[in-house]
Enzyme design. Structure first.
Site, PDB file in Angstrom:
ATOM      1  CG  HIS A 633      12.493  44.039  44.115  1.00 21.99           C
ATOM      2  ND1 HIS A 633      13.404  43.931  43.082  1.00 21.99           N
ATOM      3  CD2 HIS A 633      12.689  42.954  44.889  1.00 21.99           C
ATOM      4  CE1 HIS A 633      14.105  42.833  43.220  1.00 21.99           C
ATOM      5  NE2 HIS A 633      13.709  42.224  44.315  1.00 21.99           N
ATOM      6  CE  LYS A 635      16.357  44.255  45.869  1.00 16.73           C
ATOM      7  NZ  LYS A 635      15.975  43.319  46.893  1.00 16.73           N
ATOM      8  CG  ASP A 640      24.169  63.831  56.664  1.00 15.89           C
ATOM      9  OD1 ASP A 640      24.926  64.610  57.268  1.00 15.89           O
ATOM     10  OD2 ASP A 640      23.617  62.855  57.218  1.00 15.89           O
ATOM     11  CG  HIS A 969      20.046  39.218  44.632  1.00 17.38           C
ATOM     12  ND1 HIS A 969      20.190  40.495  45.155  1.00 17.38           N
ATOM     13  CD2 HIS A 969      18.729  38.930  44.739  1.00 17.38           C
ATOM     14  CE1 HIS A 969      19.020  40.946  45.569  1.00 17.38           C
ATOM     15  NE2 HIS A 969      18.106  40.021  45.324  1.00 17.38           N
ATOM     16  CE  LYS A 971      18.000  42.180  42.110  1.00 15.30           C
ATOM     17  NZ  LYS A 971      17.588  40.873  41.709  1.00 15.30           N
ATOM     18  CG  ASP A 976      29.883  48.869  23.275  1.00 14.34           C
ATOM     19  OD1 ASP A 976      29.888  47.638  23.090  1.00 14.34           O
ATOM     20  OD2 ASP A 976      29.241  49.662  22.562  1.00 14.34           O
TER      21      ASP A 976
END
Length: 1118
Positions: A633, A635, A640, A969, A971, A976
Site C-alpha cells: 500500500h 505510495k 533525482d 482518502h 492519511k 498543535d
C-alpha cells in the site's frame, strides 16, 4: 436556505469550469451561517487580515478559561498494595543483571530521569472532583495472596546466551548508537488463540474486566520450589464458531486437535487452532481463564512497560506427538531450522517462545528457540500501554509445524507493578488446573511500569528544543535541514482558496501536487522510481486550463526511459487480476496492474508486479492468506533533481499518491460539471454498478507531500530494500532475477548524485527549515536488509515477532505525537478503527492499535487538568464501495464501536471532575465527513446511453438529488499547528500492525515554528496547511480557526457541519458552499452514539450508518 448563490466560485474567484453557469457556486463573501445570532468576542490578535464579510459565530453557552502556560498536573499513582521484592535466590547460573535493572528506572535513552517535581502531587484543577468511579478502588474477584519476588542469579544453559532488546525498544540500554523498536511485536499478535466457552456478557469498556475471570496470580518461586497449588491458571476450551483468533503457527486451522504427550503435557497443551485458516488477528491473545474468583483490581496502565524475558527452565517436552507428524510433513532437522537454535542435538523437544499480553492484546513476543527445554532469551521489550487490566500475562508456547501449543501461563497482577517499582522474579508456569505444567517449570521475568507523568518526553510538545530527536527508536532517524511541501488534493487551481497569512509576513502557497510530480518526472536525469498500490499508465497528470496536456503518465515515463533515465515501477500485484493464455481479468480492486505491465512490456521501463508475500517463517496457510487479503500500500514517487553546481539530489513524494483513475480532483470537488472536461474518460464511482450514465462521480480528497533533503534518501532506501526483495521473489528464471537485481542504480557509484550526508540542507537559522523523519509498516517478508537473526532486531530498531522482524514505526509515530499534543489534534483518514481491547463489546477482535484510546485518554487528561483540548476527525461518509455490502457494514460497525469507546471515556472524565453538566463530550471530540451537492446547470451536457437504471436505484436517486459524498482518502494528522504526519497508512489494524499492508509515512516540523520556541501559536507552513484545509472544507476562514482548541471554535465548526448536513440531506436541491458535514450519528451528553433520528441510512444509497454485525472474515474489516 438561501438560494441566491451569486455569480462566482465559492472562494470569490472565477470558476474555469463553468464561467457562465446560471447556478454557479456561491461567493466567498456570502456566509452560509449568517443566520446564526450573537457576536463572537474575539479577544486575541489575528495575524490574518482576512477581508471576508462573515458574521461572527454565536456566543457559546458555557465558558471555559483557556490555560496559559502549559502545566501537567498528573496525580501520582496510588501506592502499591504490598511490597514486591525477592528474598530468595534463583538457581540459574548466569551473570547478574546490570544494576540498571535493579534500582529505580534509569529512563534509558532517549528519556532522562524526570525532575522530582513530577513525582509530587500537582495543584488540582478548579472543578471539584467527585468521588471516583468504582474501578479506581478495584473490581473484586475473590481473595488475593502475597507475592514473593526473587532476585535474579545467573543462567548457565546449554543454549545460546544473548541479551536482546526487542519488540519496542527505542529505549534500549545497550548499543546506544543503534535504534530500538518503539512498540511490541505486533507480528506475534496473530497469536495462538484459544477461546473460552464462557459466554458471560462482557463488562463495560471502562474499566473492562477480563473477558472471563482473570488468572490467579503466580507466586515467585524460591530456590526450594515452594508448593504452587494456590497459583492457578485457568482452563481454556475452544470454539469452532465465532472464531476471532489466529494460531501463530504452521498449518493453523479451525478448531483444535487436543493431542498431548501422556507423560508431560498439561491439560492446556492441546493444539490451539490447528490448521486454522484465519489469519486476521495478529493482535489477539486469549489465555486460559480461571473460574475461581480472585481479588484483583482493574487498573489503567497508561505509559510504557519495560520488560525483560530472561529465560525459562524445565519446560515439558511437547513434541512427542509432533515428532511423528513433523517427519510426515518433512520437518527440517534442528541444525537447519529457521528458528533460533538452542542446543543442536538429535532430541526432538519443545520449541518455546513467550507472548506478552494485556487485556487479551498481545504487546510482545519473543523469538522461537528450537529444541530447548531450558531456553534463554534475554529479550528486552519497551512497549506502549493504554489498557485497563487486572493482570499481565506471559504465555509460554511451543511452536511446531502442525500447530502452536500453550505450555503454560504466568500471570502478574497489575496491582504489583502499578507503583512503578521494578518487579523481578522467577514464576511457576501454570497449566489450566493452576498447577505447574511440569515440576520445576519456571519463567524468569523483570517488569517495570513507567506512567505517563514520569515520561517527560511527552510533556514538551512535538518538536521541543534544538536537541529534539524526533520519534525515538525507529528504523530511520530524524533528518534535519530539509524542506517539505504539503499538498491538498491532486490540484489546487490559482485563486481557488483564500490567502492565509503566516509569520514573518509570509503567505501560504497552495501546492499543485500532480503538476509538481509531472515537472519532477520531466526534469529527472538519472532515476524515476515509483511505488504504488495502483499505477495506471493512461492517467493524465496535467488537466488545468493553463497547462493541460494530453500526454499520459505512461507516455511520459516511456520518453524518459528512452532518454536514458532509469525508470522502475514497483506495483502491488493484485492476485485477482491475471493474464493467462490471452484471458485477462481486471481484478477485484481494478488496480490496472496487468494492463500497466503490458503497456511497458516492450519498453525500457521496468515494471515489477510485487505480490504481498508473507515472511517465510510464517505458516504456509498464512502465507497464502496474506498474499490474498493484504496489499502493498506504499505510495511514493522518487526522482533525482537539480542540486546546483552540476550536481543532482534525491527528492521524494509521499502521501495518498494513487496515480490512477478517479484520483484527480480540486477543492471544488465537482459531481457533474466536469464529466465532459476534467474527468472525461476518468469516471470513478465504485458505489454504483451497471449503467452509470448521468450519475455523479465520486469526488476525491487526499493529502500529499514532497520531501526534499536528507529524509528523501530514506524513502529511496525503502524503495531499494523492497525492490531487492521483490526481485528475489520473482523466482525460477535466473536471468529475469538478475535483470531486476541489476536495475537499481548504485547511486554511490554515480558521482553527480549527492549522497545523503552531502545533500544540500537548509540551515537551522533559516525560519523555513524543516526536520523530517520517515516511518513504515512493513516486515522482513517485504524488504531485503533486515537482520536474519531475530536476536539482532534491536540493531535496526525492529520489532521481533516470532522470528519475523517488523518495522511498525508509523504506529509509534502516531502514539508519540498524540501523547505529546498539548492543544489540539486534527485528523483526516480513510478509516478510523482501533483500541478494541477497550470496547464495550467485541474486545477480542484484535483491532488493538492504540490511536483511538490514546486520543481519548489525552482528552480525559486535559479535562482533569482543566485545560482546553479539541480533536477533529474527518473520515469518509462510508468506506469506498457499496454501503449495503457485508464488508462495508462490518467496517462501519467497528468504526461505531471505536467512536462509542472514545466518547464514553470522555464522559467519564467529565463526571469525575463534576463538569458533565457544563460540557458535553462533543465539546472535545467531533467526527466529520465531506459531501457535495450541485444545483442543476442548464449548460450541462451529460450523455446517457444504454438502459437507464431503475427509478429507485442508488444511481437514479443520487442523480436526481444531485448529491454524493466526497471520498476522504487522506492519511494524515496535524498536531498543535507544529507537527504533521501523512502518508499511505490508514488508522486501522491493517495499516498499523506491520505484518499486513505495507505502508510508508513522513513526519515533519519546522523548528522555528513550534510552541516550545515561540511560546505561542506557531504560524508556519503546517498552520497554513491546516487553515487551507479548513477553508476548503468549510468554504470560509474565521478568526476562531486560529485557536482550534477553544470551545468557541469547536462549537462553531460543529454548527457549520450540522447546517451543511441539513442542506446535504434536505429534499430541496441547493448549491453547497461548504463541504464539511457532521458525521450523521447522534452523540448525547453522556457520550452514547446512536443513529441520527430520521437518517438511520445513508441518503440515496442506503446502508445503516452505524453498521451491522454481519458475519465476514475479520481480517478484511479491521
Amino acid at each position: 436556505m438561501d438560494h441566491n448563490h451569486g455569480s462566482s466560485s465559492p472562494y470569490n474567484y472565477p470558476n474555469p469550469y463553468y464561467p457562465q453557469n446560471p447556478h454557479p457556486p456561491p461567493q466567498y463573501g456570502h456566509d452560509p451561517y449568517a443566520n446564526l445570532p450573537q457576536q463572537y468576542p474575539y479577544n486575541h490578535p489575528s495575524p490574518h487580515p482576512f477581508n471576508y464579510p462573515y458574521p461572527p459565530p454565536p456566543q457559546p453557552c458555557f465558558s471555559a478559561p483557556h490555560s496559559g502556560p502549559i502545566n501537567y498536573p498528573y496525580p501520582p499513582p496510588p501506592p502499591p498494595p504490598s511490597s514486591a521484592h525477592n528474598t530468595a535466590s534463583f538457581d540459574f547460573n548466569r551473570p547478574p543483571p546490570s544494576s540498571d535493572f535493579l534500582g529505580p528506572h534509569p529512563y534509558p535513552f532517549p528519556y532522562q530521569a524526570p525532575p522530582d517535581s513530577h513525582g509530587h502531587p500537582q495543584p488540582q484543577p478548579q472543578p471539584q472532583p467527585r468521588a471516583p468511579f468504582s474501578f479506581h478502588t478495584g473490581f473484586e474477584y475473590g481473595s488475593s495472596s502475597p507475592y514473593n519476588y526473587q532476585q535474579n542469579e545467573a543462567y548457565s544453559q546449554s543454549g545460546q546466551y544473548s541479551q536482546t532488546h526487542s519488540v519496542a525498544g527505542p529505549y534500549q540500554q545497550e548499543n546506544m548508537s543503534s535504534q530500538g523498536s518503539a512498540y511490541p511485536p505486533l507480528h506475534d499478535l496473530m497469536s495462538n488463540v484459544r477461546l473460552s466457552d464462557n459466554n458471560q456478557p462482557t463488562a463495560p469498556a471502562s474499566p473492562p474486566a477480563p473477558a472471563a475471570h482473570p488468572l490467579l496470580h503466580s507466586n515467585s518461586v524460591t530456590k526450594e520450589e515452594k508448593p504452587w497449588g494456590h497459583s492457578n491458571s485457568v482452563p481454556t476450551e475452544e470454539r469452532n464458531h465465532d472464531f476471532y483468533g489466529y494460531s501463530n503457527n504452521s498449518f493453523s486451522g479451525w478448531g483444535s486437535s487436543p493431542h498431548s504427550d501422556p507423560g508431560n503435557s498439561p491439560n492446556i497443551s492441546d493444539y490451539s487452532g490447528s490448521f486454522n485458516d484465519s489469519v486476521h488477528n495478529q493482535s489477539l491473545q486469549i489465555v486460559p481463564v480461571q473460574n475461581n474468583a480472585s481479588s484483583l483490581r482493574v487498573l489503567l496502565l497508561h505509559g510504557n512497560l519495560d520488560i525483560w524475558v530472561h529465560g525459562a527452565k524445565n519446560l515439558p517436552n511437547m513434541d512427542m506427538f509432533h515428532k511423528t507428524l513433523g517427519e510426515m510433513f518433512g520437518r527440517r532437522p534442528a541444525n537447519s531450522s529457521t528458528k533460533v537454535e538452542g542446543t543442536v542435538s538429535h532430541k526432538i523437544t519443545s520449541d518455546p517462545y513467550v507472548t506478552i499480553s494485556i487485556s487479551n492484546a498481545v504487546i510482545g513476543r519473543t523469538f522461537v528457540i528450537s529444541n530447548n527445554e531450558n531456553p534463554v532469551w534475554e529479550q528486552h521489550f519497551y512497549v506502549y500501554v493504554a489498557h485497563y487490566a487486572a493482570e499481565l500475562h506471559f504465555v509460554v508456547k511451543d511452536s511446531d509445524v502442525v500447530g502452536s501449543q500453550i505450555i503454560g501461563v504466568v500471570a502478574i497482577p497489575v496491582e504489583q507493578i502499578y507503583s512503578g517499582e521494578r518487579v523481578e522474579g522467577t514464576y511457576p508456569i501454570l497449566n489450566n488446573n493452576g498447577k505447574p505444567c511440569k515440576p520445576g517449570a519456571v519463567l524468569n521475568l523483570s517488569i517495570q511500569y513507567i506512567p505517563m507523568e514520569k515520561l517527560i518526553i511527552y510533556h514538551q510538545g512535538v518538536g521541543a528544543g534544538p536537541d529534539y530527536i524526533g520519534v525515538p527508536g525507529t528504523y530511520f532517524p530524524l533528518r534535519k535541514g530539509g524542506t517539505v511541501t504539503l499538498y491538498q488534493d491532486a490540484h489546487v487551481p490559482d485563486g481557488c482558496l483564500p490567502d492565509v497569512m503566516l509569520d514573518n509576513g509570509m503567505h501560504y502557497v497552495h501546492g499543485k501536487c500532480w503538476v509538481d510530480i509531472f515537472d519532477a518526472i520531466q526534469e529527472a536525469r538519472r532515476l524515476i522510481y515509483i511505488t504504488g498500490w495502483s499505477v495506471w499508465h493512461r492517467v493524465r497528470l496535467l488537466r488545468d486550463a493553463r497547462n493541460a496536456s494530453d500526454s499520459t503518465l505512461g507516455e511520459l515515463l516511456r520518453i524518459k526511459s528512452q532518454e536514458g533515465v532509469r525508470v522502475l515501477l514497483l506495483v502491488w500485484d493484485d492476485p485477482t487480476s491475471r493474464s493467462i493464455l490471452g484471458y485477462r481479468t481486471d481484478g477485484v480492486m481494478a488496480t490496472h496492474d496487468e494492463e500497466t505491465r503490458r503497456f511497458f512490456k516492450h519498453s525500457s521501463v521496468q515494471v515489477l508486479l510485487c505480490p504481498r508475500v508473507a515472511a517465510k517463517r510464517h505458516s504456509w496457510v498464512k502465507q497464502q492468506e496474506v498474499g490474498t487479503i493484504y496489499t502493498h500500500h506504499q505510495k511514493t514517487v522518487i526522482v533525482d533533481a537539480d542540486a546546483g553546481n552540476n550536481k543532482r539530489k534525491i527528492v521524494a513524494f509521499v502521501g495518498g499518491l494513487d496515480l490512477c483513475d478517479g484520483r484527480y480532483d480540486t477543492p471544488h470537488h465537482p459531481l457533474f460539471r466536469t464529466l465532459q472536461t476534467l474527468h472525461k474518460d476518468d469516471y470513478h464511482n465504485p458505489t454504483f454498478t451497471g449503467n452509470v450514465g448521468g450519475c455523479p462521480r465520486e469526488p476525491w480528497h487526499d493529502l500529499h507531500s514532497k520531501v526534499d533533503g536528507p529524509a528523501a534518501y530514506d524513502v529511496l532506501t525503502n524503495f531499494e530494500e523492497r525492490w531487492l526483495k521483490a526481485s528475489k521473489l520473482q523466482g525460477g528464471i535466473k536471468k529475469l532475477k538478475s535483470s531486476f537485481d541489476d536495475a537499481l542504480l548504485r547511486i554511490e557509484r554515480i558521482p553527480d548524485i549527492l549522497k545523503v550526508f552531502d545533500a544540500p540542507s537548509v540551515s537551522d537559522d533559516n525560519p523555513e527549515a524543516w526536520h523530517g523523519q520517515i516511518f513504515r509498516s512493513i516486515d522482513s517478508g517485504s524488504v531485503k536488509g533486515f537482520p536474519k537473526d531475530p536476536r539482532d532486531a534491536s540493531s535496526k530498531n525492529l520489532v521481533c515477532g516470532k522470528n519475523v522482524l517488523i518495522d511498525m514505526s508509523i504506529h509509534t509515530a502516531y502514539v508519540k505525537a498524540i501523547r505529546a499534543a498539548q492543544h489540539y489534534i486534527y485528523i483526516e483518514n480513510q478509516y478510523f478503527i482501533g483500541s478494541s481491547f477497550n470496547w464495550s463489546q467485541h474486545k477480542d477482535l484484535g483491532a488493538n492499535n492504540l490511536i483511538p484510546m490514546e486520543i481519548a485518554l489525552k482528552i480525559a487528561e486535559k479535562i482533569r487538568a482543566n485545560e482546553r483540548f479539541a480533536v477533529y476527525i474527518v473520515i469518509p461518509m462510508w468506506p469506498e464501495g457499496v454501503p449495503t455490502g457485508a464488508a462495508t457494514q462490518r467496517i462501519l460497525f467497528w468504526q461505531n464501536k471505536t467512536m462509542q469507546m472514545m466518547y464514553e471515556t470522555i464522559y467519564k472524565a467529565l463526571v469525575e471532575v463534576g463538569l458533565e453538566a457544563a460540557y458535553s463530550p462533543q465539546d472535545y471530540l467531533n467526527f466529520f465527513c465531506l459531501g457535495n451537492r450541485e444545483a442543476v446547470d442548464i449548460y450541462e451536457n451529460i450523455a446517457v446511453s444504454g438502459n437507464p437504471p431503475p427509478a429507485n436505484s442508488p444511481q437514479a436517486t443520487s442523480r436526481n438529488n444531485r448529491r454524493f459524498m466526497i471520498y476522504v482518502h487522506s492519511k494524515g494528522m496535524i498536531v498543535d499547528d507544529e507537527y504533521v504526519i501523512l502518508g499511505s497508512a490508514n488508522i486501522n489494524q491493517r495499516s498499523m500492525e506491520g505484518t499486513r499492508d505495507t505502508e510508508i509515512a513522513m513526519g515533519a516540523y519546522q523548528p522555528h515554528h513550534t510552541w516550545a520556541r515561540k511560546q505561542s501559536y506557531p504560524h508556519g507552513q503546517i498552520h497554513g496547511f491546516r487553515m487551507s484545509l479548513w477553508a476548503e472544507h468549510t468554504g470560509t476562514i474565521e478568526e476562531c480557526f486560529l485557536q482550534p482548541e477553544s470551545l468557541e471554535c469547536v462549537r462553531r465548526v460543529r454548527t457549520m457541519a450540522e447546517l451543511n448536513w441539513k442542506q446535504f440531506s434536505a429534499n430541496e436541491i441547493t448549491e453547497m458552499r461548504g463541504h464539511l458535514l457532521k458525521y450523521p450519528v447522534e452523540v448525547d451528553r453522556k457520550g452514547k452514539v446512536k443513529p441520527l433520528p430520521g437518517h438511520e441510512e445513508f441518503p440515496d444509497v442506503g446502508g445503516r450508518i452505524v453498521g451491522s454485525f454481519i458475519a465476514i472474515q475479520e481480517n478484511l474489516t479491521i
